[in-house]
Write a protein that holds these residues in place. Structure first.
Motif, PDB file in Angstrom:
ATOM      1  N   TYR A 177      -3.469  -7.479  -1.278  1.00  0.00           N
ATOM      2  CA  TYR A 177      -1.857  -7.547  -1.648  1.00  0.00           C
ATOM      3  C   TYR A 177      -1.051  -6.224  -1.702  1.00  0.00           C
ATOM      4  CZ  TYR A 177      -3.936  -5.635  -5.930  1.00  0.00           C
ATOM      5  OH  TYR A 177      -4.610  -4.705  -6.800  1.00  0.00           O
ATOM      6  N   PHE A 179       3.176  -4.364  -0.645  1.00  0.00           N
ATOM      7  CA  PHE A 179       4.538  -4.660  -0.263  1.00  0.00           C
ATOM      8  C   PHE A 179       4.851  -3.769   0.999  1.00  0.00           C
ATOM      9  CE2 PHE A 179       4.916  -0.981  -3.100  1.00  0.00           C
ATOM     10  CZ  PHE A 179       5.780  -0.123  -2.351  1.00  0.00           C
ATOM     11  N   GLN A 208      14.864  -3.651   3.450  1.00  0.00           N
ATOM     12  CA  GLN A 208      14.293  -5.079   2.842  1.00  0.00           C
ATOM     13  C   GLN A 208      12.839  -5.002   2.501  1.00  0.00           C
ATOM     14  OE1 GLN A 208      15.081  -8.525   4.797  1.00  0.00           O
ATOM     15  NE2 GLN A 208      14.514  -9.956   3.173  1.00  0.00           N
ATOM     16  N   ARG A 209      12.761  -5.379   1.089  1.00  0.00           N
ATOM     17  CA  ARG A 209      11.235  -5.480   0.662  1.00  0.00           C
ATOM     18  C   ARG A 209      10.631  -6.519   1.043  1.00  0.00           C
ATOM     19  NH1 ARG A 209       8.412  -2.325  -4.085  1.00  0.00           N
ATOM     20  NH2 ARG A 209       6.947  -3.956  -5.002  1.00  0.00           N
ATOM     21  N   PHE A 210       9.352  -6.500   1.376  1.00  0.00           N
ATOM     22  CA  PHE A 210       8.432  -7.914   1.500  1.00  0.00           C
ATOM     23  C   PHE A 210       7.194  -7.810   0.771  1.00  0.00           C
ATOM     24  CE2 PHE A 210      11.160  -7.758   5.385  1.00  0.00           C
ATOM     25  CZ  PHE A 210      11.680  -9.092   5.484  1.00  0.00           C
ATOM     26  N   GLU A 211       6.820  -8.773   0.197  1.00  0.00           N
ATOM     27  CA  GLU A 211       5.638  -8.756  -0.710  1.00  0.00           C
ATOM     28  C   GLU A 211       4.720  -9.663  -0.079  1.00  0.00           C
ATOM     29  OE1 GLU A 211       5.093  -7.448  -3.668  1.00  0.00           O
ATOM     30  OE2 GLU A 211       7.204  -6.510  -4.331  1.00  0.00           O
ATOM     31  N   ASP A 212       3.500  -9.128  -0.059  1.00  0.00           N
ATOM     32  CA  ASP A 212       2.291 -10.177   0.516  1.00  0.00           C
ATOM     33  C   ASP A 212       1.207  -9.948  -0.779  1.00  0.00           C
ATOM     34  OD1 ASP A 212       3.575 -10.314   3.002  1.00  0.00           O
ATOM     35  OD2 ASP A 212       2.162  -8.625   3.913  1.00  0.00           O
ATOM     36  N   ASP A 213       0.529 -11.282  -0.437  1.00  0.00           N
ATOM     37  CA  ASP A 213      -0.705 -11.361  -1.447  1.00  0.00           C
ATOM     38  C   ASP A 213      -1.590 -12.305  -1.132  1.00  0.00           C
ATOM     39  OD1 ASP A 213      -2.399 -11.511  -3.551  1.00  0.00           O
ATOM     40  OD2 ASP A 213      -0.981 -11.948  -5.055  1.00  0.00           O
ATOM     41  N   MET A 236       5.662 -12.253   3.506  1.00  0.00           N
ATOM     42  CA  MET A 236       6.900 -11.968   3.450  1.00  0.00           C
ATOM     43  C   MET A 236       7.690 -12.742   2.345  1.00  0.00           C
ATOM     44  SD  MET A 236       7.620 -12.323   7.702  1.00  0.00           S
ATOM     45  CE  MET A 236       9.371 -11.823   7.644  1.00  0.00           C
ATOM     46  N   ASN A 237       7.319 -12.548   1.201  1.00  0.00           N
ATOM     47  CA  ASN A 237       7.880 -13.124  -0.082  1.00  0.00           C
ATOM     48  C   ASN A 237       7.448 -14.582  -0.532  1.00  0.00           C
ATOM     49  OD1 ASN A 237       8.922 -10.603  -0.485  1.00  0.00           O
ATOM     50  ND2 ASN A 237      10.873 -11.140   0.210  1.00  0.00           N
ATOM     51  N   ASP A 238       7.543 -15.445   0.621  1.00  0.00           N
ATOM     52  CA  ASP A 238       7.545 -16.802   0.322  1.00  0.00           C
ATOM     53  C   ASP A 238       6.680 -17.795   1.249  1.00  0.00           C
ATOM     54  OD1 ASP A 238       9.694 -16.961   2.040  1.00  0.00           O
ATOM     55  OD2 ASP A 238      11.225 -17.614   0.813  1.00  0.00           O
ATOM     56  N   ARG A 239       6.297 -17.080   2.379  1.00  0.00           N
ATOM     57  CA  ARG A 239       5.736 -17.930   3.391  1.00  0.00           C
ATOM     58  C   ARG A 239       4.318 -17.974   2.933  1.00  0.00           C
ATOM     59  NH1 ARG A 239       8.734 -15.520   8.900  1.00  0.00           N
ATOM     60  NH2 ARG A 239      10.646 -15.667   8.075  1.00  0.00           N
TER      61      ARG A 239
END
Length: 272
Positions: A177, A179, A208-213, A236-239
């Motif tokens: 996890y 960013f 632009q900031r992207f979060e992965d988990d 990519m935040n919500d995929r």
């Protein structure tokens, strides 16, 4: 300590596609096996992807990575994309990895990774250098009790990549996890002699900031072998991407295949 070091070395050679975790076994499985080479095949047992060469002590000394196969023609005309060499100290601890990359333009670049250890002899950090740059492209720090690693990439004072990994049994990844920052893609108009052309460009001043988990539920059999991984990846935040990996083994206990997502197959050559 040895398991953690080998874990790092094997992670170094991971590909960039989705199935990146848990494609190797712990060093305790390979020890005293006299394994000379590990052949890794991608998509089918005919599509050679990687050859890992080991010395008689079981240390990985050279890795050759090949271009991808898309059909019968590309399978016959494979090229070498990268060769990695591994250097060790007098205690047989890895200290440096030299990656030679062969580009489509026939140019060659060399990247280096340097490993350092703490006063207890445990792997403390690794620094990855791209080309001739004097500053590390990324730095990975390792933590214990429980085992965890965090990789950071910075540009001056800006952190544009930070990813952490948590592990089952000090080896198998169970969570990945963090960013990263990317330049926003924007559109513009160019006018030349009355003609208008629309173009796109990356705006380096607008990030632009992207979060992965990615969460990995690993299951083991009575012998301690990993038999399956249920993976849920939010990127990519919500995929969302969900898939299952299933591991099979030869009668000698060595990994034979990983099926699910992108199949992988393994073959072995042994020292005489």
């Amino acid at each position: 300590m040895i398991r953690l070091i080998v874990c790092f070395l094997l992670l170094l050679s991971l590909p960039v596609y989705g199935q990146v975790e848990n494609r190797w076994q712990p060093d305790s499985v390979y020890i005293n096996r006299n394994i000379k080479k590990i052949f890794v095949y991608l998509n089918s047992p005919k599509d050679l992807s990687e050859v890992v060469e080991c010395d008689k002590d079981g240390n990985k000394v050279r890795v050759v990575k090949y271009s991808a196969s898309y059909n019968r023609k590309t399978r016959r005309s494979k090229t070498v994309e990268q060769i990695s060499h591994y250097l060790y100290d007098s205690l047989k601890r890895p200290t440096q990895v030299i990656d030679t990359i062969f580009h489509f333009s026939n140019s060659v670049s060399v990247n280096n990774t340097y490993l350092s250890y703490n006063s207890s002899g445990l792997l403390a950090s690794s620094k990855y250098y791209k080309g001739s740059f004097q500053k590390p492209y990324s730095v990975t720090n390792y933590y214990y009790s429980p085992f965890k690693s965090t990789t950071v990439r910075t540009n001056d004072s800006l952190t544009f990549y930070q990813k952490s990994k948590e592990y089952d049994r000090d080896f198998y990844v169970k969570r990945f996890y963090g960013f990263y920052l990317e330049q926003k893609l924007k559109s513009g108009l160019a006018i030349h002699e009355g003609d208008t052309t629309r173009f796109q460009f990356s705006d380096y001043s607008d990030l632009q900031r992207f979060e992965d988990d990615k969460i990995i539920e690993n299951k083991f059999d009575a012998a301690g072998r990993l038999i399956s991984s249920d993976i849920r990846s939010v990127f990519m935040n919500d995929r969302v991407n969900e898939y299952k990996l299933v591991y099979s083994y030869d009668t000698n206990g060595l990994l034979k295949s990983i099926r699910g997502y992108i199949p992988k197959f393994y073959k072995y050559e042994f020292h005489e």
